[in-house]
Design a protein around this motif. Structure first.
Motif, PDB file in Angstrom:
ATOM      1  N   LEU A 185      -0.081 -23.472 -41.999  1.00 61.48           N
ATOM      2  CA  LEU A 185       0.514 -24.790 -41.770  1.00 61.48           C
ATOM      3  C   LEU A 185       0.179 -25.735 -42.918  1.00 61.48           C
ATOM      4  CD1 LEU A 185       0.431 -26.778 -38.418  1.00 61.48           C
ATOM      5  CD2 LEU A 185      -0.251 -27.871 -40.540  1.00 61.48           C
ATOM      6  N   LEU A 186      -1.082 -25.709 -43.363  1.00 54.29           N
ATOM      7  CA  LEU A 186      -1.494 -26.591 -44.463  1.00 54.29           C
ATOM      8  C   LEU A 186      -0.716 -26.292 -45.741  1.00 54.29           C
ATOM      9  CD1 LEU A 186      -5.380 -26.705 -43.979  1.00 54.29           C
ATOM     10  CD2 LEU A 186      -3.709 -28.470 -43.387  1.00 54.29           C
TER      11      LEU A 186
ATOM     12  N   GLN B 163     -14.855 -39.629 -48.349  1.00 53.59           N
ATOM     13  CA  GLN B 163     -13.783 -39.276 -49.273  1.00 53.59           C
ATOM     14  C   GLN B 163     -12.477 -39.336 -48.488  1.00 53.59           C
ATOM     15  OE1 GLN B 163     -13.897 -34.816 -50.036  1.00 53.59           O
ATOM     16  NE2 GLN B 163     -15.755 -35.020 -48.779  1.00 53.59           N
ATOM     17  N   GLN B 164     -11.366 -39.033 -49.100  1.00 55.57           N
ATOM     18  CA  GLN B 164     -10.108 -38.976 -48.380  1.00 55.57           C
ATOM     19  C   GLN B 164     -10.151 -37.810 -47.384  1.00 55.57           C
ATOM     20  OE1 GLN B 164      -7.083 -40.986 -48.482  1.00 55.57           O
ATOM     21  NE2 GLN B 164      -7.001 -39.806 -46.585  1.00 55.57           N
ATOM     22  N   LYS B 165      -9.911 -38.125 -46.124  1.00 59.69           N
ATOM     23  CA  LYS B 165      -9.868 -37.097 -45.083  1.00 59.69           C
ATOM     24  C   LYS B 165      -8.564 -37.239 -44.316  1.00 59.69           C
ATOM     25  CE  LYS B 165     -14.910 -37.415 -44.517  1.00 59.69           C
ATOM     26  NZ  LYS B 165     -16.036 -37.630 -43.566  1.00 59.69           N
ATOM     27  N   TYR B 166      -8.169 -36.148 -43.648  1.00 57.66           N
ATOM     28  CA  TYR B 166      -6.887 -36.155 -42.952  1.00 57.66           C
ATOM     29  C   TYR B 166      -7.014 -35.658 -41.512  1.00 57.66           C
ATOM     30  CZ  TYR B 166      -4.761 -36.663 -47.599  1.00 57.66           C
ATOM     31  OH  TYR B 166      -4.406 -37.112 -48.841  1.00 57.66           O
ATOM     32  N   ILE B 167      -6.095 -36.160 -40.667  1.00 54.90           N
ATOM     33  CA  ILE B 167      -5.907 -35.627 -39.316  1.00 54.90           C
ATOM     34  C   ILE B 167      -4.544 -34.954 -39.294  1.00 54.90           C
ATOM     35  CG2 ILE B 167      -5.835 -36.138 -36.851  1.00 54.90           C
ATOM     36  CD1 ILE B 167      -8.485 -36.905 -38.204  1.00 54.90           C
ATOM     37  N   VAL B 168      -4.505 -33.686 -38.962  1.00 56.50           N
ATOM     38  CA  VAL B 168      -3.245 -32.955 -38.896  1.00 56.50           C
ATOM     39  C   VAL B 168      -3.029 -32.449 -37.472  1.00 56.50           C
ATOM     40  CG1 VAL B 168      -1.966 -30.924 -39.690  1.00 56.50           C
ATOM     41  CG2 VAL B 168      -3.300 -32.272 -41.321  1.00 56.50           C
TER      42      VAL B 168
ATOM     43  N   LEU C  34      -6.229 -29.990 -46.120  1.00 57.47           N
ATOM     44  CA  LEU C  34      -4.996 -30.496 -46.721  1.00 57.47           C
ATOM     45  C   LEU C  34      -5.285 -31.126 -48.078  1.00 57.47           C
ATOM     46  CD1 LEU C  34      -1.938 -30.956 -46.202  1.00 57.47           C
ATOM     47  CD2 LEU C  34      -2.546 -33.196 -45.281  1.00 57.47           C
ATOM     48  N   PHE C  35      -4.550 -30.673 -49.105  1.00 53.89           N
ATOM     49  CA  PHE C  35      -4.744 -31.150 -50.480  1.00 53.89           C
ATOM     50  C   PHE C  35      -6.201 -31.019 -50.926  1.00 53.89           C
ATOM     51  CE2 PHE C  35      -1.228 -33.903 -48.772  1.00 53.89           C
ATOM     52  CZ  PHE C  35      -0.192 -33.206 -49.395  1.00 53.89           C
ATOM     53  N   GLY C  36      -6.905 -30.034 -50.368  1.00 54.00           N
ATOM     54  CA  GLY C  36      -8.286 -29.771 -50.745  1.00 54.00           C
ATOM     55  C   GLY C  36      -9.304 -30.709 -50.133  1.00 54.00           C
ATOM     56  N   GLN C  37      -8.871 -31.527 -49.157  1.00 53.96           N
ATOM     57  CA  GLN C  37      -9.762 -32.520 -48.561  1.00 53.96           C
ATOM     58  C   GLN C  37     -10.191 -32.096 -47.147  1.00 53.96           C
ATOM     59  OE1 GLN C  37      -9.693 -34.088 -51.913  1.00 53.96           O
ATOM     60  NE2 GLN C  37     -10.669 -35.433 -50.413  1.00 53.96           N
ATOM     61  N   PRO C  38     -11.323 -32.616 -46.652  1.00 59.56           N
ATOM     62  CA  PRO C  38     -11.747 -32.310 -45.275  1.00 59.56           C
ATOM     63  C   PRO C  38     -10.657 -32.715 -44.271  1.00 59.56           C
ATOM     64  CG  PRO C  38     -13.518 -33.371 -46.495  1.00 59.56           C
ATOM     65  CD  PRO C  38     -12.297 -33.480 -47.353  1.00 59.56           C
ATOM     66  N   THR C  39     -10.344 -31.806 -43.369  1.00 59.89           N
ATOM     67  CA  THR C  39      -9.193 -32.013 -42.485  1.00 59.89           C
ATOM     68  C   THR C  39      -9.464 -31.534 -41.067  1.00 59.89           C
ATOM     69  OG1 THR C  39      -7.680 -31.690 -44.366  1.00 59.89           O
ATOM     70  CG2 THR C  39      -6.734 -31.498 -42.163  1.00 59.89           C
TER      71      THR C  39
ATOM     72  N   THR D 116      -8.164 -41.674 -42.832  1.00 62.28           N
ATOM     73  CA  THR D 116      -7.287 -42.848 -42.838  1.00 62.28           C
ATOM     74  C   THR D 116      -5.805 -42.504 -42.754  1.00 62.28           C
ATOM     75  OG1 THR D 116      -7.288 -42.843 -45.260  1.00 62.28           O
ATOM     76  CG2 THR D 116      -8.935 -44.237 -44.141  1.00 62.28           C
ATOM     77  N   TYR D 117      -5.505 -41.204 -42.744  1.00 59.33           N
ATOM     78  CA  TYR D 117      -4.087 -40.822 -42.670  1.00 59.33           C
ATOM     79  C   TYR D 117      -3.928 -39.523 -41.897  1.00 59.33           C
ATOM     80  CZ  TYR D 117       0.749 -41.471 -44.138  1.00 59.33           C
ATOM     81  OH  TYR D 117       2.089 -41.740 -44.132  1.00 59.33           O
ATOM     82  N   GLY D 118      -2.766 -39.413 -41.255  1.00 58.59           N
ATOM     83  CA  GLY D 118      -2.516 -38.220 -40.453  1.00 58.59           C
ATOM     84  C   GLY D 118      -1.080 -37.755 -40.547  1.00 58.59           C
TER      85      GLY D 118
END
Length: 518
Positions: A275-276, A172-177, A298-303, A215-217
């Motif tokens: 922070l999120l 699914q959409q995942k993020y690196i913060v 972030l935005f309810g996605q695995p982060t 795919t996005y950070g």
């Protein structure tokens, strides 16, 4: 052509580096000198800034601190050929303060042009990403787990476990913060990396994205870092142009891109869930856990949320291997820690070394004692909510578990030094005041406890029923420590109780209390 290296780091700019660089350009033009000025980050020896380095056959020779008014004299003395001068420290790599370090994360800081992808690659950059792409997500996770890397932001949670948790969530959409909201007193390592070697952070975040399928950070940067903001954005654009970010990273088929977001200035936004909220455009408030950000972030996605230093350590792990990194350090604290020396200290700056060095070595030998020349009375380790350590604990090794054993925190690796003129009761009161000002207000122990703590401290220092109020203060600290929703309220008792335990005389303690403390 002679190459001269001058820092563009914020610390160097504060003491005149820009004026020095301009003076060199003017002198070179007037004298017809064939000179190239390269703007770098800082080596971390802030007492020598502005530090000027000149390229010679023997290596880069340093001069510092240099004033703009003395540039002409330096050139006349033969600086461009590395000739001796009263400000000369010799070949910088051989200078003891640099030579004795174990620079892994900060290997390129102060050496390269931080805005140049070519310079970064010429000094080993992107080798870790190449190997990460070759090995794939499973190999990345194995190497990070093997390395023993723990979060460098304060909590010390194993990085590999956090990454594995996110990787195991469904596609699914995942993020690196990246948490770059460096707000602790006496800390500047994150800023130094972002201003001096931003591509190592970008590379580390890209590797993290490949590892877990993100795919996005985002880099969440504190607004007080305008120079880091500018440098990061330039570096990201250069990496994108060179094919290291985008829909097809290095032609691998992996997609990853990123951007920088400025924070709003609240200390509590250094806590990951707050922070999120801020990153989502909300008021920064701590979230209850579970769910963990690894599942609902972030935005309810695995982060993945990691500190700058954690992510910047990943490229060396992937390039040299997890076992290479694990061989440094002690116990469960593996690798190196960039330790920041600040406050009343003779040699303030950044010193990267393996875990295990003692607090006394850092303060007395590397830091050179106090700037004032007076005896060291206390050091605070781990930011404004870290414990105050007396000289009796200076044999404590820099290690997460060793500090926990003496009721201390390593935190972000900041050490602030105080001489014997410090009033520890006032320092304890400041901790409560800081918490009261910075609290998000969501939980009662932090919101109300810090305000009541300030009132108690005022009564104690005014000698109003001191013994009874000291007992209430201890009980209040216990409530805040175990009842607060996040570390802001939970860690505030550390400076208060450590000051009370180790420096009871500053609280007007009675003979009975003094004897009990001993």
């Amino acid at each position: 052509m002679t190459r001269i290296f001058i820092s563009r780091d914020s610390g160097a700019l504060c003491v005149g580096a820009e004026a020095v660089a301009k003076k060199f350009r003017d002198e070179a033009k007037d004298r017809g000198l064939d000179v190239e000025i390269v703007r770098t980050g800082s080596r971390g020896m802030y007492w020598l800034e502005p530090l000027i380095e000149v390229e010679t056959p023997e290596g880069r020779v340093g001069y510092g601190p240099v004033k703009a008014s003395k540039v002409g004299d330096l050139i006349d003395a033969g600086m461009l050929d590395g000739k001796p001068h009263e400000t000369c420290i010799g070949v910088v790599d051989e200078y003891p303060w640099i030579k004795n370090q174990t620079r892994l994360t900060f290997a390129r800081c102060g050496i390269i042009d931080p805005r140049s992808v070519e310079d970064y690659q010429a000094h080993g950059g992107y080798e870790g990403l190449k190997k990460a792409i070759e090995g794939g997500p499973k190999t990345i996770l194995e190497e990070v787990l093997t390395s023993g890397l723990r979060g460098r932001g304060g909590a010390g949670f194993p990085t590999g476990i956090k990454w594995r948790t996110v990787s195991e969530t469904p596609p699914q959409q995942k993020y690196i913060v990246c948490n770059a909201d460096e707000g602790d007193s006496g800390t500047f390592a994150d800023r130094m990396i972002m201003e001096g070697d931003p591509l190592v952070l970008i590379e580390g975040m890209t590797i993290a994205g490949i590892a877990v399928g993100a795919t996005y950070g985002y880099i969440y940067l504190r607004s007080e870092y305008p120079h880091a903001f500018e440098t990061l954005n330039i570096a990201i654009e250069e990496a994108r142009k060179a094919g290291f970010l985008g829909d097809n990273v290095m032609g691998s088929g992996y997609a990853y891109d990123m951007e920088v977001r400025l924070g709003a200035g609240a200390y509590v936004c250094g806590e990951e869930t707050s922070l999120l909220d801020s990153l989502e455009g909300k008021r920064g408030e701590v979230r209850a856990k579970p769910p963990l950000p690894a599942h609902v972030g972030l935005f309810g996605q695995p982060t993945i949320i990691n500190n700058v230093l954690s992510l910047a350590s990943v490229p060396i792990i992937m390039d040299r291997g997890g076992e290479f990194y694990r061989d440094f350090g002690m116990g469960k604290s593996r690798g190196t820690m960039p330790i920041q020396l600040a406050g009343n200290i003779k040699h303030g700056g950044l010193y990267e070394t393996a875990f295990g060095i003692t607090l006394g070595e850092l303060v007395d030998e590397i830091g050179g004692g106090t700037y004032s020349g007076r005896p060291v009375r206390a050091v605070q380790v781990g930011g404004p909510l870290g414990a105050y350590m007396p000289r009796a604990l200076f044999d404590t090794p820099f290690d997460y578990e060793a500090f926990t054993a003496v009721d201390g925190l390593i935190g972000h690796g900041g050490i602030v030094v105080f001489d014997d003129t410090v009033d520890m009761a006032q320092q304890a009161r400041f901790a409560m005041e800081f918490c009261a000002v910075e609290s998000c207000g969501k939980c009662t122990p932090c919101r109300i406890g810090s305000a009541r703590g300030m009132e108690l401290m005022d009564k104690i220092m005014a000698d109003q029923d001191r013994e009874s109020n000291l007992a209430v203060l201890e009980d209040l600290c216990d409530t805040m420590k175990w009842g607060s929703l996040c570390a802001l309220g939970g860690f505030t008792p550390y400076p208060v109780m450590s000051a009370l335990t180790h420096f009871p005389e500053d609280f007007g303690a009675t003979k009975k209390r003094l004897e009990a403390a001993e």
